[in-house]
Enzyme design. Structure first.
Site, PDB file in Angstrom:
ATOM      1  N   MET A 177      24.100   9.228   2.315  1.00  0.00           N
ATOM      2  CA  MET A 177      23.852  10.506   2.980  1.00  0.00           C
ATOM      3  C   MET A 177      24.154  10.393   4.481  1.00  0.00           C
ATOM      4  O   MET A 177      24.691  11.324   5.088  1.00  0.00           O
ATOM      5  CB  MET A 177      22.404  10.925   2.743  1.00  0.00           C
ATOM      6  CG  MET A 177      22.041  12.285   3.281  1.00  0.00           C
ATOM      7  SD  MET A 177      23.089  13.582   2.626  1.00  0.00           S
ATOM      8  CE  MET A 177      22.137  14.148   1.230  1.00  0.00           C
ATOM      9  N   PHE A 200     -11.739  -7.286  14.016  1.00  0.00           N
ATOM     10  CA  PHE A 200     -10.674  -7.766  13.143  1.00  0.00           C
ATOM     11  C   PHE A 200     -10.270  -6.675  12.143  1.00  0.00           C
ATOM     12  O   PHE A 200     -11.104  -6.091  11.477  1.00  0.00           O
ATOM     13  CB  PHE A 200     -11.149  -9.012  12.389  1.00  0.00           C
ATOM     14  CG  PHE A 200     -10.137  -9.524  11.402  1.00  0.00           C
ATOM     15  CD1 PHE A 200      -8.883  -9.949  11.837  1.00  0.00           C
ATOM     16  CD2 PHE A 200     -10.416  -9.546  10.043  1.00  0.00           C
ATOM     17  CE1 PHE A 200      -7.937 -10.405  10.928  1.00  0.00           C
ATOM     18  CE2 PHE A 200      -9.476 -10.003   9.135  1.00  0.00           C
ATOM     19  CZ  PHE A 200      -8.232 -10.430   9.574  1.00  0.00           C
ATOM     20  N   GLN A 201      -8.995  -6.397  12.071  1.00  0.00           N
ATOM     21  CA  GLN A 201      -8.420  -5.379  11.181  1.00  0.00           C
ATOM     22  C   GLN A 201      -9.036  -4.002  11.390  1.00  0.00           C
ATOM     23  O   GLN A 201      -9.232  -3.242  10.447  1.00  0.00           O
ATOM     24  CB  GLN A 201      -8.538  -5.820   9.716  1.00  0.00           C
ATOM     25  CG  GLN A 201      -7.719  -7.076   9.457  1.00  0.00           C
ATOM     26  CD  GLN A 201      -7.474  -7.355   7.990  1.00  0.00           C
ATOM     27  OE1 GLN A 201      -8.321  -7.100   7.151  1.00  0.00           O
ATOM     28  NE2 GLN A 201      -6.298  -7.894   7.684  1.00  0.00           N
ATOM     29  N   GLU A 243       0.813  -1.220   0.000  1.00  0.00           N
ATOM     30  CA  GLU A 243       0.000   0.000   0.000  1.00  0.00           C
ATOM     31  C   GLU A 243       0.845   1.268   0.000  1.00  0.00           C
ATOM     32  O   GLU A 243       0.411   2.308  -0.498  1.00  0.00           O
ATOM     33  CB  GLU A 243      -0.964   0.009   1.183  1.00  0.00           C
ATOM     34  CG  GLU A 243      -2.110  -1.003   1.060  1.00  0.00           C
ATOM     35  CD  GLU A 243      -1.756  -2.395   1.568  1.00  0.00           C
ATOM     36  OE1 GLU A 243      -0.567  -2.637   1.886  1.00  0.00           O
ATOM     37  OE2 GLU A 243      -2.661  -3.247   1.655  1.00  0.00           O
ATOM     38  N   LYS A 262     -17.556  -0.866   6.187  1.00  0.00           N
ATOM     39  CA  LYS A 262     -17.947  -1.846   5.171  1.00  0.00           C
ATOM     40  C   LYS A 262     -19.455  -1.850   4.904  1.00  0.00           C
ATOM     41  O   LYS A 262     -19.895  -1.964   3.758  1.00  0.00           O
ATOM     42  CB  LYS A 262     -17.488  -3.239   5.602  1.00  0.00           C
ATOM     43  CG  LYS A 262     -17.689  -4.281   4.525  1.00  0.00           C
ATOM     44  CD  LYS A 262     -17.041  -5.610   4.866  1.00  0.00           C
ATOM     45  CE  LYS A 262     -17.224  -6.584   3.694  1.00  0.00           C
ATOM     46  NZ  LYS A 262     -16.629  -7.900   3.989  1.00  0.00           N
TER      47      LYS A 262
HETATM   48  C1  LIG Z   1      18.145  14.900   1.873  1.00  0.00           C
HETATM   49  C2  LIG Z   1      17.388  16.181   1.661  1.00  0.00           C
HETATM   50  C3  LIG Z   1      18.086  17.363   1.472  1.00  0.00           C
HETATM   51  C4  LIG Z   1      17.412  18.547   1.204  1.00  0.00           C
HETATM   52  N1  LIG Z   1      18.145  19.677   0.927  1.00  0.00           N
HETATM   53  C5  LIG Z   1      17.507  20.785   0.472  1.00  0.00           C
HETATM   54  C6  LIG Z   1      18.248  21.922   0.001  1.00  0.00           C
HETATM   55  O1  LIG Z   1      19.466  21.946  -0.002  1.00  0.00           O
HETATM   56  N2  LIG Z   1      17.548  22.984  -0.461  1.00  0.00           N
HETATM   57  C7  LIG Z   1      16.171  22.988  -0.500  1.00  0.00           C
HETATM   58  O2  LIG Z   1      15.598  23.955  -0.989  1.00  0.00           O
HETATM   59  N3  LIG Z   1      15.462  21.955  -0.033  1.00  0.00           N
HETATM   60  C8  LIG Z   1      16.096  20.845   0.436  1.00  0.00           C
HETATM   61  N4  LIG Z   1      15.344  19.772   0.850  1.00  0.00           N
HETATM   62  C9  LIG Z   1      13.875  19.864   0.816  1.00  0.00           C
HETATM   63  C10 LIG Z   1      13.317  20.530   2.065  1.00  0.00           C
HETATM   64  O3  LIG Z   1      13.256  19.584   3.093  1.00  0.00           O
HETATM   65  C11 LIG Z   1      11.897  21.096   1.784  1.00  0.00           C
HETATM   66  O4  LIG Z   1      11.067  20.073   1.309  1.00  0.00           O
HETATM   67  C12 LIG Z   1      11.880  22.181   0.740  1.00  0.00           C
HETATM   68  O5  LIG Z   1      12.924  23.104   0.953  1.00  0.00           O
HETATM   69  C13 LIG Z   1      10.546  22.920   0.770  1.00  0.00           C
HETATM   70  O6  LIG Z   1      10.341  23.569  -0.433  1.00  0.00           O
HETATM   71  P1  LIG Z   1       9.414  24.852  -0.564  1.00  0.00           P
HETATM   72  O7  LIG Z   1       9.817  25.891   0.405  1.00  0.00           O
HETATM   73  O8  LIG Z   1       9.405  25.196  -1.997  1.00  0.00           O
HETATM   74  O9  LIG Z   1       7.988  24.392  -0.044  1.00  0.00           O
HETATM   75  P2  LIG Z   1       6.911  23.326  -0.489  1.00  0.00           P
HETATM   76  O10 LIG Z   1       6.932  22.222   0.483  1.00  0.00           O
HETATM   77  O11 LIG Z   1       6.959  23.008  -1.924  1.00  0.00           O
HETATM   78  O12 LIG Z   1       5.621  24.184  -0.122  1.00  0.00           O
HETATM   79  C14 LIG Z   1       4.994  25.000  -1.029  1.00  0.00           C
HETATM   80  C15 LIG Z   1       4.600  26.329  -0.412  1.00  0.00           C
HETATM   81  O13 LIG Z   1       3.855  27.021  -1.404  1.00  0.00           O
HETATM   82  C16 LIG Z   1       2.558  27.327  -0.943  1.00  0.00           C
HETATM   83  N5  LIG Z   1       1.622  27.151  -2.041  1.00  0.00           N
HETATM   84  C17 LIG Z   1       1.073  26.003  -2.508  1.00  0.00           C
HETATM   85  N6  LIG Z   1       0.252  26.255  -3.533  1.00  0.00           N
HETATM   86  C18 LIG Z   1       0.281  27.584  -3.734  1.00  0.00           C
HETATM   87  C19 LIG Z   1      -0.379  28.462  -4.643  1.00  0.00           C
HETATM   88  N7  LIG Z   1      -1.207  28.005  -5.579  1.00  0.00           N
HETATM   89  N8  LIG Z   1      -0.131  29.784  -4.548  1.00  0.00           N
HETATM   90  C20 LIG Z   1       0.715  30.269  -3.600  1.00  0.00           C
HETATM   91  N9  LIG Z   1       1.357  29.488  -2.711  1.00  0.00           N
HETATM   92  C21 LIG Z   1       1.147  28.163  -2.783  1.00  0.00           C
HETATM   93  C22 LIG Z   1       2.299  26.385   0.209  1.00  0.00           C
HETATM   94  O14 LIG Z   1       1.374  26.962   1.100  1.00  0.00           O
HETATM   95  C23 LIG Z   1       3.693  26.207   0.810  1.00  0.00           C
HETATM   96  O15 LIG Z   1       3.980  27.224   1.728  1.00  0.00           O
HETATM   97  C24 LIG Z   1      16.006  18.574   1.170  1.00  0.00           C
HETATM   98  C25 LIG Z   1      15.306  17.409   1.409  1.00  0.00           C
HETATM   99  C26 LIG Z   1      15.973  16.216   1.621  1.00  0.00           C
HETATM  100  C27 LIG Z   1      15.182  14.967   1.825  1.00  0.00           C
HETATM  101  C1  LIG Z   2      12.232   5.717   5.277  1.00  0.00           C
HETATM  102  C2  LIG Z   2      13.485   6.423   5.627  1.00  0.00           C
HETATM  103  N1  LIG Z   2      14.326   5.911   6.565  1.00  0.00           N
HETATM  104  C3  LIG Z   2      15.477   6.526   6.867  1.00  0.00           C
HETATM  105  C4  LIG Z   2      15.825   7.700   6.256  1.00  0.00           C
HETATM  106  C5  LIG Z   2      17.138   8.413   6.615  1.00  0.00           C
HETATM  107  N2  LIG Z   2      18.035   8.424   5.435  1.00  0.00           N
HETATM  108  C6  LIG Z   2      18.154   9.502   4.646  1.00  0.00           C
HETATM  109  S1  LIG Z   2      19.190   9.242   3.338  1.00  0.00           S
HETATM  110  C7  LIG Z   2      19.526   7.670   3.842  1.00  0.00           C
HETATM  111  C8  LIG Z   2      20.464   6.792   3.066  1.00  0.00           C
HETATM  112  C9  LIG Z   2      20.021   6.536   1.670  1.00  0.00           C
HETATM  113  O1  LIG Z   2      20.889   5.617   1.073  1.00  0.00           O
HETATM  114  P1  LIG Z   2      20.804   5.317  -0.481  1.00  0.00           P
HETATM  115  O2  LIG Z   2      19.423   5.118  -0.891  1.00  0.00           O
HETATM  116  O3  LIG Z   2      21.775   4.244  -0.818  1.00  0.00           O
HETATM  117  O4  LIG Z   2      21.257   6.703  -1.119  1.00  0.00           O
HETATM  118  P2  LIG Z   2      22.691   7.430  -1.103  1.00  0.00           P
HETATM  119  O5  LIG Z   2      22.641   8.446  -0.031  1.00  0.00           O
HETATM  120  O6  LIG Z   2      23.730   6.387  -0.861  1.00  0.00           O
HETATM  121  O7  LIG Z   2      22.773   8.038  -2.457  1.00  0.00           O
HETATM  122  C10 LIG Z   2      18.832   7.380   5.027  1.00  0.00           C
HETATM  123  C11 LIG Z   2      18.918   6.099   5.743  1.00  0.00           C
HETATM  124  C12 LIG Z   2      14.915   8.226   5.323  1.00  0.00           C
HETATM  125  N3  LIG Z   2      15.130   9.388   4.701  1.00  0.00           N
HETATM  126  N4  LIG Z   2      13.781   7.553   5.002  1.00  0.00           N
END
Ligand SMILES: Cc1cc2nc3c(=O)[nH]c(=O)nc-3n(C[C@H](O)[C@H](O)[C@H](O)COP(=O)(O)OP(=O)(O)OC[C@H]3O[C@@H](n4cnc5c(N)ncnc54)[C@H](O)[C@@H]3O)c2cc1C
Ligand SMILES: Cc1ncc(C[n+]2csc(CCOP(=O)(O)OP(=O)(O)O)c2C)c(N)n1
Ligand SMILES: [Mg+2]
Lengths: 163, 578
Positions: free
Chosen positions: B479, B112-113, B50, B162
């Site tokens: 990472m 159940f469930q 799912e 259900k």
């Molecule tokens: C490993 C990892 C590393 C990351 N590193 C970075 C990084 O270096 N830099 C980075 O930027 N992010 C990074 N992120 C992502 C970060 O965690 C956030 O998800 C991201 O920065 C949020 O983007 P955003 O501010 O565009 O908001 P979003 O989450 O895209 O939110 C959208 C915003 O727009 C508004 N909005 C929606 N629809 C409308 C509309 N029609 N009109 C006006 N407003 C609207 C919403 O209310 C909200 O405030 C990383 C994520 C991961 C997993």
């Molecule tokens: C469901 C979930 N569990 C744990 C994490 C924490 N986490 C972020 S990146 C990462 C490692 C990812 O490894 P891989 O997919 O091999 O990517 P790489 O960083 O090596 O490119 C982990 C464990 C997460 N983001 N999501």
């Protein structure tokens, strides 16, 4: 700062848990929360007392407004308003203090609504501070039980919170 | 027309224009599955878990702007969907999830469930419903789609006991054309006074920058953003979620900002005197250390959600409204303004920015015997001519995809930003491919992430969704390993898996093509071969430099101007790690 927020919310199952859940999930503080249906059975009215910096209270209000079931809300703190809380207090009584206690209750405009040879139940409404003051006046050791409803509030004047 | 509850659900989906529903059957939804069986309009995609259903629906939604639709059974089916619902919630993705529930009469008896789906999902949905009566199904579904897709989009759960879908209870069916909700009125136009203030600030700024986010993609505001940026001539940076909304190859684009953003984007933010934030939410990955965030800047913030404004960073001009409409208002305001942009100061500002660009923060060592992950993404860009839909998982590979594949169109870059859900990439790619059967769809993933939803390879075979899986295999939770290298003196605690499956054989076992690539010279050819096989899902297991890190990086507690850059190009080697 303390804020008292009045909320009109759809009277649906789970409405209360949406509000309570929001506060716990986001780490906001709830001092008290009262809820009951209004004259329009499809709506409930909540009064919520919270504390926080202005930034936090601003977020609280925005987040509450964002809940789909919230129809309208107002921060009563920002208007001239009246607050009332209901309190029931059960107090142990011995003969020699019964009179004295009765007069204290009178001064606070409370009512004695249940009497036994050894106890009174006092009903009192007022602002939360007034109720605090009454409790402080009564001998701590004689208090058996305190029930408070939490604050409710309404703005003064002709304007009101309605659809 | 009289229909039973199950038929009403399916008919309502039809009337809502739903093309695909991603799901998995079970006891509480058997009536619904029976109704599905008796029609062909709504196509059901049987996933293998799912979580996969929610991510696939999510990928479909991100690639099209239409809501993704999911159907799961009660209990374990419902809880398995929660990760995907939370993923959609964090990134504001429109989704409608229908979950079966135990019969009304036994709710609350630990039947159940049974699981309290409305309670479990409350904190990670835009809204949810428990349907209490067969006559309320159609209206509830209408509301769910309306809420999910309007305003700030998000997932909505409809939990249906259900008995409500029982075949023997028939009621008149009538799908509402429109719905009004007295408690829900999403914003549209921005406040005129605030627009005026914004225009004044925009015209008087010396060191302005546009910081655009996912809201521009969600609100279909790309064209307006491009027009505004070109009118102003100001630099544009985007968040991870915004990439593609403004063309990455436009010369005004200075790259992504934030933790792994470019040097020029973060320095521009830090030194700017005016930030125009559009549809971005000042996430902690973007701001870095809050009290050092953009110390010289006034901030204008356009967002449809008032709660996004001044949540983490106080702004000077809040504008609540739809990006598309507000940008149009800003453009009109600029047209009517008495004074014009100061070209002179703009020139000095650009000179400064170009100096920062000169640092070439994304350069990496191109002369190694090992395959550099950055190189793979650059080759992917060339082979797909920049036109692919790219989904990703979470980790280093995600950041490299974001940094080295310049997206020029919105909805092409599909990843989990807010929740950062490993396992997202493959099912999302399947959803994207269903939406765009003729487009190239690549899933950039890692050796760890891919294993979190690998079972969906089976779905990909059943529904013939030939996606290309680009596994940047570094044999690490890369990472995590990087953070351990930087912050825990290289104590690599459980970021290495002793055994990694033979992905080529695994792909073959699922009926697909698997190709292993171990040499930089073979990368291009393998990619070309993969994309040439139009009707096959291909798994490219690319063994990359195991210890490569993502640069630049703003480490925890640091500000935009305190980035960690690659020390010196040529010094990272494929060190052996024990
Ligand atoms: C490993 C990892 C590393 C990351 N590193 C970075 C990084 O270096 N830099 C980075 O930027 N992010 C990074 N992120 C992502 C970060 O965690 C956030 O998800 C991201 O920065 C949020 O983007 P955003 O501010 O565009 O908001 P979003 O989450 O895209 O939110 C959208 C915003 O727009 C508004 N909005 C929606 N629809 C409308 C509309 N029609 N009109 C006006 N407003 C609207 C919403 O209310 C909200 O405030 C990383 C994520 C991961 C997993
Ligand atoms: C469901 C979930 N569990 C744990 C994490 C924490 N986490 C972020 S990146 C990462 C490692 C990812 O490894 P891989 O997919 O091999 O990517 P790489 O960083 O090596 O490119 C982990 C464990 C997460 N983001 N999501
Ligand atoms: Mg890895």
């Amino acid at each position: 700062m303390r804020h008292i927020i009045a909320i009109l919310i759809e009277n649906e199952a789970g409405a209360l848990s949406r509000v309570a859940g929001l506060f716990s999930a986001r780490g906001y503080n709830i001092e008290s929360l009262t809820v009951a249906p209004t004259e329009d059975a499809s709506l409930s009215r909540m009064t919520l007392v919270t504390r926080g910096s202005e930034d936090i209270v601003e977020q609280i209000i925005k987040q509450l407004n964002k809940l789909i079931d919230v129809v309208k809300l107002i921060d009563l703190q920002e208007t001239v308003h009246i607050e009332r809380e209901l309190m029931l207090v059960k107090i142990k009584t011995v003969d020699k203090v019964r009179d004295e206690l009765r007069s204290v209750v009178d001064i606070f405009r409370g009512k004695i609504i249940d009497v036994t040879p050894t106890s009174y139940v006092v009903e009192m409404t007022g602002t939360s501070e007034k109720l605090d003051a009454f409790i402080a006046t009564v001998d701590k050791n004689s208090i058996i039980e305190v029930v408070r409803s939490g604050a409710t509030g309404i703005s003064r004047g002709e304007k009101g919170l309605h659809l | 027309m009289e229909l039973n509850g199950a038929q009403i659900v399916i008919q309502s989906l039809k009337d809502e224009g739903v093309e695909y529903i991603f799901g998995y059957p079970g006891g509480a939804v058997l009536h619904l599955y029976d109704a599905l069986f008796q029609q062909d309009d709504v196509k059901h995609i049987l996933v293998r878990h799912e979580q996969g259903a929610t991510h696939a629906a999510d990928g479909y939604a991100r690639a099209t702007g239409k809501p993704g639709v999911v159907l799961v059974t009660s209990g374990p089916g419902a809880t398995n969907a929660v990760t995907g619902i939370a993923t959609a919630y964090m990134d504001s993705i429109p989704m409608v999830v229908i979950s079966g529930q135990v019969p009304s009469a036994v709710i609350g008896s630990d039947a159940f469930q049974e699981v309290d789906m409305v309670g479990i999902t409350r904190p990670c949905v835009k809204h949810n419903f428990l349907v209490s009566d067969v006559t309320k199904i159609a209206e509830t579904i209408k509301k769910a789609f309306y809420v999910a897709t309007s305003g700030r989009p998000g997932p909505v759960v409809i939990d249906i006991p259900k008995d409500i879908t029982a075949p023997n209870v028939k009621v008149p069916y009538n799908y509402p054309k429109k719905i009004e909700m007295r408690s829900y009125h999403p914003a549209t136009q921005g406040n005129k006074g605030q627009i005026k203030k914004a225009v004044e600030l925009l015209l008087s700024a010396q060191r302005p920058v546009i910081y655009a986010g996912g809201g521009v993609v969600l609100g279909e505001g790309s064209q307006e953003l491009i027009e505004l940026a070109h009118t102003l001539g100001y630099p544009v940076t985007q968040t991870l979620m915004g990439l593609g909304a403004f063309p990455s190859t436009d010369k005004q684009f200075i790259g992504m900002l934030g933790m792994h953003g470019t040097y020029e984007a973060n320095m521009t933010m830090h030194e700017s005197d005016l930030i125009l934030a559009i549809g971005a939410r000042f996430d902690d990955r973007v701001t870095g250390k809050l009290d050092m965030f953009c110390p010289y800047a006034k901030i204008i913030h356009v967002d449809i959600d008032p709660a996004s404004i001044s949540k983490t960073v106080r702004v000077d001009v809040p504008i609540v409204g739809e990006v598309k409409l507000v940008i149009r208002q800003l453009l009109d305001g600029l047209k009517d303004a008495k004074y014009k942009i100061d070209k002179k100061s703009s020139e000095t500002w650009w000179q400064q920015i170009n100096q920062w660009r000169g640092v070439e923060c994304l350069e990496y060592d191109r002369n190694t015997r090992t395959i550099k992950p950055q190189f793979v993404i650059e080759q992917l860009y060339q082979v797909t001519k920049g036109e692919a839909f790219v989904t990703s998982d979470v980790g280093q590979h995600q950041m490299w995809a974001a940094q080295y594949y310049p997206f020029d169109k919105p909805r092409r870059w599909i990843n989990s930003g807010g929740l950062g859900t490993m396992g997202f990439g493959l099912p999302a790619a399947i959803g994207v491919k269903l939406a765009h059967p003729n487009a190239d769809v690549a899933c950039v993933t890692g050796d760890a992430s891919i294993q979190m939803c690998i079972q969906e390879l089976s779905t990909a075979l059943q529904y013939k969704t030939p996606v290309k899986i680009i596994n940047l295999n570094n044999s690490y939770l890369g990472m995590v390993r990087q953070w351990q290298e930087f912050s825990y003196e290289s104590r690599y605690s459980h970021s290495y898996m002793e055994t990694i499956p033979d992905f080529v054989k695994l792909a073959e076992a699922y009926g697909h093509v698997g190709i292993r690539v171990e040499n930089p010279d073979d990368v291009r050819g393998a990619l070309e071969q993969a994309f040439a096989m139009k009707d096959r899902t291909v798994f490219l297991d690319i063994l990359t430099d195991r210890t490569e890190n993502v640069y630049p990086m703003i480490e925890a507690g640091k500000a935009h101007h305190e980035m960690k850059l690659r020390v010196a190009i040529g010094t990272t080697t494929d060190r052996e790690l024990s």
